[in-house]
Design a protein around this motif. Structure first.
Motif, PDB file in Angstrom:
ATOM      1  N   TYR A  29       1.137  -1.133  -0.136  1.00 32.65           N
ATOM      2  CA  TYR A  29      -0.574  -0.302   0.247  1.00 32.65           C
ATOM      3  C   TYR A  29       1.185   1.197  -0.341  1.00 32.65           C
ATOM      4  O   TYR A  29       0.683   2.048  -0.763  1.00 32.65           O
ATOM      5  CB  TYR A  29      -0.523   0.088   1.215  1.00 32.65           C
ATOM      6  N   PHE A  38      -7.586   4.207  -1.646  1.00 32.79           N
ATOM      7  CA  PHE A  38      -8.193   3.953  -0.971  1.00 32.79           C
ATOM      8  C   PHE A  38      -8.437   4.384  -0.356  1.00 32.79           C
ATOM      9  O   PHE A  38      -8.013   5.821   0.421  1.00 32.79           O
ATOM     10  CB  PHE A  38      -7.628   2.614  -0.280  1.00 32.79           C
ATOM     11  N   GLU A  43      -9.686  -0.100   4.561  1.00 29.06           N
ATOM     12  CA  GLU A  43     -10.471  -0.549   3.656  1.00 29.06           C
ATOM     13  C   GLU A  43      -9.329  -1.431   2.260  1.00 29.06           C
ATOM     14  O   GLU A  43      -9.897  -2.436   2.392  1.00 29.06           O
ATOM     15  CB  GLU A  43     -10.884   0.700   2.956  1.00 29.06           C
ATOM     16  N   PHE A  44      -8.464  -1.009   2.348  1.00 30.80           N
ATOM     17  CA  PHE A  44      -7.694  -2.338   1.360  1.00 30.80           C
ATOM     18  C   PHE A  44      -7.807  -3.407   2.029  1.00 30.80           C
ATOM     19  O   PHE A  44      -7.701  -4.108   0.909  1.00 30.80           O
ATOM     20  CB  PHE A  44      -5.681  -0.697   0.980  1.00 30.80           C
ATOM     21  N   LYS A  81     -12.059  -0.274  -6.575  1.00 32.60           N
ATOM     22  CA  LYS A  81     -12.551   1.238  -6.690  1.00 32.60           C
ATOM     23  C   LYS A  81     -11.973   1.850  -8.103  1.00 32.60           C
ATOM     24  O   LYS A  81     -11.267   3.238  -7.811  1.00 32.60           O
ATOM     25  CB  LYS A  81     -11.052   1.160  -5.452  1.00 32.60           C
TER      26      LYS A  81
END
Ligand code: MG
Length: 230
Positions: A29, A38, A43-44, A81
């Protein structure tokens, strides 16, 4: 001494898969600055875990191949997303698999119980449905490889736990008798059910909740509880 050969599952039993996977996802990330897509790393990770679980079910049912699973879980996470990219999920899928086995979070008291068992004359083995090379990397990085005489991996045999042939392969390879073997694992069907159906005793490692297994000789929530038995 009743048991002589102790079989451990690796993922979710000694090696903390969830903790290590989360750390790897945080690295991914940050490296790819996914915060622009995100709302948060949580959330990711939540979206990834949802697709990962679904795809693993499909993999176990033989509906998708492992090579597809490794990038598809990221592809679906990104698509949700609005990121449509054919290369990124493949690059990140590879990176994730490179990082994860190098992380070394173990369940509490893993080293303690291995240090306890080794000098008491038990022979320790790993029985895993994971890939051999990956499992070796995890064990080396977590410094637990030295405790084990051998890793029996389903990749090598081409048959997974809970199949009886997998357990038979391990038991016959070490010239053991079934009653001298004890299986310890986190999966009530795969580890406990598989061992039991083949005819060896099993311990269910279930640190998450209070549920107990009828098929297991004993259900434990901490690895140190093995001392009461061995
Ligand atoms: Mg497991």
């Amino acid at each position: 001494m009743r048991y002589k050969y102790i079989f451990f599952d690796l993922d979710h039993t000694l090696w903390d898969y969830h903790a290590n996977s989360t750390l790897a996802l945080i690295q991914v990330y940050n490296k790819y600055k996914l915060n622009s897509n995100f709302s948060s790393v949580d959330e990711f990770i939540a979206i990834y875990n949802r697709y990962n679980d679904e795809l693993w079910d499909a993999y176990r049912q033989g509906n998708i191949k492992k090579e597809v699973l490794r990038y598809k879980r990221f592809d679906l996470t990104f698509r949700e997303k609005g990121i449509i990219d054919t290369e990124l999920p493949v690059i990140i899928g590879d990176l994730y698999l490179e990082i994860t086995p190098r992380l070394n979070t173990l369940f509490p008291n893993t080293i303690e119980i291995l240090d306890y068992l080794a000098p008491r004359g038990y022979e320790l083995y790993i029985l895993t449905n994971g890939f051999l090379k990956t499992q070796e990397t995890k064990m080396e990085n977590a410094h637990i490889d030295k405790y084990f005489k051998h890793i029996f991996s389903s990749e090598e045999l081409g048959i997974n736990k809970p199949h009886k042939d997998f357990f038979h392969w391990a038991v016959s390879s070490i010239h053991a008798r079934k009653k001298e073997c004890l299986m310890i694992g986190d999966d009530e069907n795969i580890d406990v059910g598989g061992a039991k159906d083949y005819g060896i005793d099993a311990i269910w490692f279930n640190p998450g909740n209070d549920e107990i297994s009828d098929r297991a000789l004993k259900t434990i929530s901490d690895l140190s509880e093995l001392k009461e038995l061995l």
